[in-house]
Write a protein that holds these residues in place. Structure first.
Motif, PDB file in Angstrom:
ATOM      1  N   GLN A 213       0.820  -1.198   0.000  1.00 45.23           N
ATOM      2  CA  GLN A 213       0.000   0.000   0.000  1.00 45.23           C
ATOM      3  C   GLN A 213       0.859   1.256   0.000  1.00 45.23           C
ATOM      4  OE1 GLN A 213      -3.155  -0.261  -0.350  1.00 45.23           O
ATOM      5  NE2 GLN A 213      -3.844   1.852  -0.057  1.00 45.23           N
ATOM      6  N   GLN A 214       2.095   1.152   0.508  1.00 45.79           N
ATOM      7  CA  GLN A 214       2.959   2.316   0.632  1.00 45.79           C
ATOM      8  C   GLN A 214       3.914   2.478  -0.550  1.00 45.79           C
ATOM      9  OE1 GLN A 214       4.967   2.480   4.410  1.00 45.79           O
ATOM     10  NE2 GLN A 214       3.125   2.001   5.577  1.00 45.79           N
ATOM     11  N   SER A 215       3.684   1.775  -1.682  1.00 46.13           N
ATOM     12  CA  SER A 215       4.606   1.871  -2.816  1.00 46.13           C
ATOM     13  C   SER A 215       4.637   3.284  -3.390  1.00 46.13           C
ATOM     14  CB  SER A 215       4.222   0.867  -3.901  1.00 46.13           C
ATOM     15  OG  SER A 215       2.887   1.086  -4.306  1.00 46.13           O
ATOM     16  N   LEU A 216       3.501   3.960  -3.449  1.00 45.46           N
ATOM     17  CA  LEU A 216       3.416   5.371  -3.848  1.00 45.46           C
ATOM     18  C   LEU A 216       2.931   6.134  -2.627  1.00 45.46           C
ATOM     19  CD1 LEU A 216       1.679   5.014  -7.350  1.00 45.46           C
ATOM     20  CD2 LEU A 216       4.123   4.997  -6.820  1.00 45.46           C
ATOM     21  N   ILE A 217       3.716   7.100  -2.164  1.00 48.81           N
ATOM     22  CA  ILE A 217       3.382   7.703  -0.870  1.00 48.81           C
ATOM     23  C   ILE A 217       3.043   9.192  -0.945  1.00 48.81           C
ATOM     24  CG2 ILE A 217       4.757   6.006   0.388  1.00 48.81           C
ATOM     25  CD1 ILE A 217       6.961   8.090   0.663  1.00 48.81           C
ATOM     26  N   TYR A 218       3.439   9.859  -2.020  1.00 51.54           N
ATOM     27  CA  TYR A 218       3.171  11.310  -2.087  1.00 51.54           C
ATOM     28  C   TYR A 218       3.213  11.760  -3.541  1.00 51.54           C
ATOM     29  CZ  TYR A 218       3.999  16.376  -1.624  1.00 51.54           C
ATOM     30  OH  TYR A 218       3.934  17.735  -1.736  1.00 51.54           O
ATOM     31  N   SER A 219       2.296  12.673  -3.891  1.00 49.05           N
ATOM     32  CA  SER A 219       2.301  13.206  -5.256  1.00 49.05           C
ATOM     33  C   SER A 219       1.786  14.633  -5.245  1.00 49.05           C
ATOM     34  CB  SER A 219       1.427  12.346  -6.174  1.00 49.05           C
ATOM     35  OG  SER A 219       0.076  12.389  -5.765  1.00 49.05           O
ATOM     36  N   PHE A 220       2.181  15.374  -6.271  1.00 54.41           N
ATOM     37  CA  PHE A 220       1.663  16.736  -6.435  1.00 54.41           C
ATOM     38  C   PHE A 220       1.705  17.141  -7.908  1.00 54.41           C
ATOM     39  CE2 PHE A 220       6.208  17.767  -5.497  1.00 54.41           C
ATOM     40  CZ  PHE A 220       6.520  18.446  -6.663  1.00 54.41           C
ATOM     41  N   SER A 221       0.914  18.177  -8.220  1.00 55.97           N
ATOM     42  CA  SER A 221       0.949  18.846  -9.519  1.00 55.97           C
ATOM     43  C   SER A 221       1.329  20.289  -9.256  1.00 55.97           C
ATOM     44  CB  SER A 221      -0.410  18.771 -10.214  1.00 55.97           C
ATOM     45  OG  SER A 221      -0.762  17.429 -10.471  1.00 55.97           O
ATOM     46  N   ALA A 222       2.236  20.817 -10.066  1.00 56.45           N
ATOM     47  CA  ALA A 222       2.736  22.173  -9.832  1.00 56.45           C
ATOM     48  C   ALA A 222       2.807  22.938 -11.145  1.00 56.45           C
ATOM     49  CB  ALA A 222       4.113  22.126  -9.183  1.00 56.45           C
TER      50      ALA A 222
ATOM     51  N   VAL B 195      -1.695  11.137 -14.464  1.00 57.28           N
ATOM     52  CA  VAL B 195      -1.982  12.410 -13.798  1.00 57.28           C
ATOM     53  C   VAL B 195      -1.860  13.564 -14.790  1.00 57.28           C
ATOM     54  CG1 VAL B 195      -1.148  14.039 -12.073  1.00 57.28           C
ATOM     55  CG2 VAL B 195      -1.346  11.615 -11.506  1.00 57.28           C
ATOM     56  N   LYS B 196      -0.823  13.533 -15.607  1.00 60.82           N
ATOM     57  CA  LYS B 196      -0.614  14.605 -16.600  1.00 60.82           C
ATOM     58  C   LYS B 196      -1.805  14.681 -17.554  1.00 60.82           C
ATOM     59  CE  LYS B 196       1.123  13.868 -20.382  1.00 60.82           C
ATOM     60  NZ  LYS B 196       1.898  13.413 -21.553  1.00 60.82           N
ATOM     61  N   ASP B 197      -2.226  13.525 -18.089  1.00 58.47           N
ATOM     62  CA  ASP B 197      -3.356  13.509 -19.037  1.00 58.47           C
ATOM     63  C   ASP B 197      -4.633  14.023 -18.382  1.00 58.47           C
ATOM     64  OD1 ASP B 197      -1.666  12.469 -20.938  1.00 58.47           O
ATOM     65  OD2 ASP B 197      -2.286  10.389 -20.646  1.00 58.47           O
ATOM     66  N   ASP B 198      -4.904  13.585 -17.166  1.00 60.46           N
ATOM     67  CA  ASP B 198      -6.107  14.017 -16.452  1.00 60.46           C
ATOM     68  C   ASP B 198      -6.050  15.516 -16.154  1.00 60.46           C
ATOM     69  OD1 ASP B 198      -8.441  14.139 -15.056  1.00 60.46           O
ATOM     70  OD2 ASP B 198      -7.830  12.807 -13.425  1.00 60.46           O
ATOM     71  N   PHE B 199      -4.912  15.981 -15.677  1.00 64.91           N
ATOM     72  CA  PHE B 199      -4.757  17.396 -15.345  1.00 64.91           C
ATOM     73  C   PHE B 199      -4.909  18.268 -16.598  1.00 64.91           C
ATOM     74  CE2 PHE B 199      -2.530  21.299 -14.361  1.00 64.91           C
ATOM     75  CZ  PHE B 199      -2.904  21.552 -13.051  1.00 64.91           C
ATOM     76  N   SER B 200      -4.320  17.833 -17.710  1.00 66.06           N
ATOM     77  CA  SER B 200      -4.388  18.602 -18.959  1.00 66.06           C
ATOM     78  C   SER B 200      -5.820  18.697 -19.461  1.00 66.06           C
ATOM     79  CB  SER B 200      -3.495  17.956 -20.026  1.00 66.06           C
ATOM     80  OG  SER B 200      -2.141  17.957 -19.610  1.00 66.06           O
ATOM     81  N   LYS B 201      -6.585  17.608 -19.345  1.00 62.69           N
ATOM     82  CA  LYS B 201      -7.983  17.625 -19.788  1.00 62.69           C
ATOM     83  C   LYS B 201      -8.826  18.572 -18.945  1.00 62.69           C
ATOM     84  CE  LYS B 201      -8.017  12.904 -21.612  1.00 62.69           C
ATOM     85  NZ  LYS B 201      -8.536  11.528 -21.410  1.00 62.69           N
ATOM     86  N   ARG B 202      -8.543  18.583 -17.650  1.00 60.10           N
ATOM     87  CA  ARG B 202      -9.347  19.393 -16.738  1.00 60.10           C
ATOM     88  C   ARG B 202      -8.932  20.865 -16.741  1.00 60.10           C
ATOM     89  NH1 ARG B 202     -12.079  16.354 -12.773  1.00 60.10           N
ATOM     90  NH2 ARG B 202     -11.677  14.119 -12.939  1.00 60.10           N
TER      91      ARG B 202
ATOM     92  N   ALA C 258      -6.275  26.285 -15.450  1.00 59.57           N
ATOM     93  CA  ALA C 258      -5.677  26.172 -14.116  1.00 59.57           C
ATOM     94  C   ALA C 258      -5.651  27.526 -13.416  1.00 59.57           C
ATOM     95  CB  ALA C 258      -4.260  25.607 -14.222  1.00 59.57           C
ATOM     96  N   SER C 259      -5.448  28.597 -14.178  1.00 64.42           N
ATOM     97  CA  SER C 259      -5.399  29.945 -13.580  1.00 64.42           C
ATOM     98  C   SER C 259      -6.764  30.368 -13.081  1.00 64.42           C
ATOM     99  CB  SER C 259      -4.873  30.940 -14.620  1.00 64.42           C
ATOM    100  OG  SER C 259      -3.576  30.583 -15.037  1.00 64.42           O
ATOM    101  N   THR C 260      -7.796  30.052 -13.857  1.00 62.55           N
ATOM    102  CA  THR C 260      -9.147  30.477 -13.479  1.00 62.55           C
ATOM    103  C   THR C 260      -9.721  29.616 -12.369  1.00 62.55           C
ATOM    104  OG1 THR C 260     -10.085  29.077 -15.225  1.00 62.55           O
ATOM    105  CG2 THR C 260      -9.581  31.342 -15.803  1.00 62.55           C
ATOM    106  N   ALA C 261      -9.201  28.388 -12.220  1.00 61.94           N
ATOM    107  CA  ALA C 261      -9.741  27.503 -11.187  1.00 61.94           C
ATOM    108  C   ALA C 261      -9.388  27.989  -9.787  1.00 61.94           C
ATOM    109  CB  ALA C 261      -9.218  26.078 -11.391  1.00 61.94           C
TER     110      ALA C 261
END
Length: 220
Positions: free
Chosen positions: A3-12, A85-92, A98-101
């Motif tokens: 469960q701890q294989s991926l422990i932290y993520s972010f988009s910047a 994550v990149k594909d999902d973030f780009s679509k949204r 991102a600026s207006t959100a």
């Protein structure tokens, strides 16, 4: 896969973290942030190792996506996560959304999405590895095709070079024939001059003999 294989993520965006997610505490968040400050701005993928963890980054079009994983997770799972994550973030949030959100809106909206993608990659390692193998095979086939295309294009250049050489040979042969014709004409004129000179000498000798024998033109 634990469960701890991926422990932290972010988009910047640039060096500003827009959304992040983790269920754990530790200095990995500070290390990930420090690495973010030092990343090159060019589109690329980066992986750093520290204290049994990997810090994986995907930079594209001014945005950076990060995931911290344990070393035993390997490289494929974290990179697949970053692509999702990149594909999902780009679509949204692509095209300036991102600026207006707004910062708070992004954290509320996309933070849970990071958790979803993280959980999916943790729960489906075999599927991800199979997809990675397929992508690798496609890349290999693409590489072979590109190599064959380059060979064909190179062969085409050689054919063009051969055609150019053939045209040059034709031109040289034509020039040679023209020069040969001129040379033969020149030699024919030269031979005719020699023949005329010889003929003139013979005629002169005959006249001298006749004049000597006949003492002038008394024989005529």
């Amino acid at each position: 896969m634990g469960q701890q294989s991926l422990i932290y993520s972010f988009s910047a965006r640039g060096t500003v973290i827009l959304a992040e997610y983790t269920e754990f505490t530790g200095n990995f968040t500070n290390i990930a942030s420090q690495c973010l400050q030092k990343l090159p701005a060019s589109n690329n993928k980066f992986t750093y190792n520290c204290d049994g963890h990997t810090f994986n980054y995907l930079v594209e079009n001014g945005f950076t996506y990060c995931v911290v994983a344990v070393e035993s997770a390997g490289r494929q799972i974290p990179m697949t996560f970053l692509e999702r994550v990149k594909d999902d973030f780009s679509k949204r949030y692509g095209g300036g959304k991102a600026s207006t959100a707004g910062a708070n809106g992004l954290k509320r909206e996309f933070g849970p999405k990071l958790k979803e993608h993280m959980q999916y990659c943790i729960d489906h390692p075999e599927e991800i590895n199979k997809l990675a193998k397929v992508k690798d095979q496609i890349s290999q086939v693409k590489g072979v095709m590109m190599e064959n295309i380059e060979k064909v294009l190179d062969r085409g250049e050689k054919i063009e070079l051969l055609v150019d050489k053939t045209e040059n040979l034709r031109s040289q042969a034509q020039d040679f024939r023209t020069q040969g014709t001129k040379m033969r004409r020149k030699m024919w004129i030269h031979n005719m001059k020699i023949k005329l000179i010889v003929l003139g000498i013979i005629v002169a000798l005959i006249l001298i003999i006749i004049l000597t024998v006949c003492h002038g033109f008394k024989c005529f």
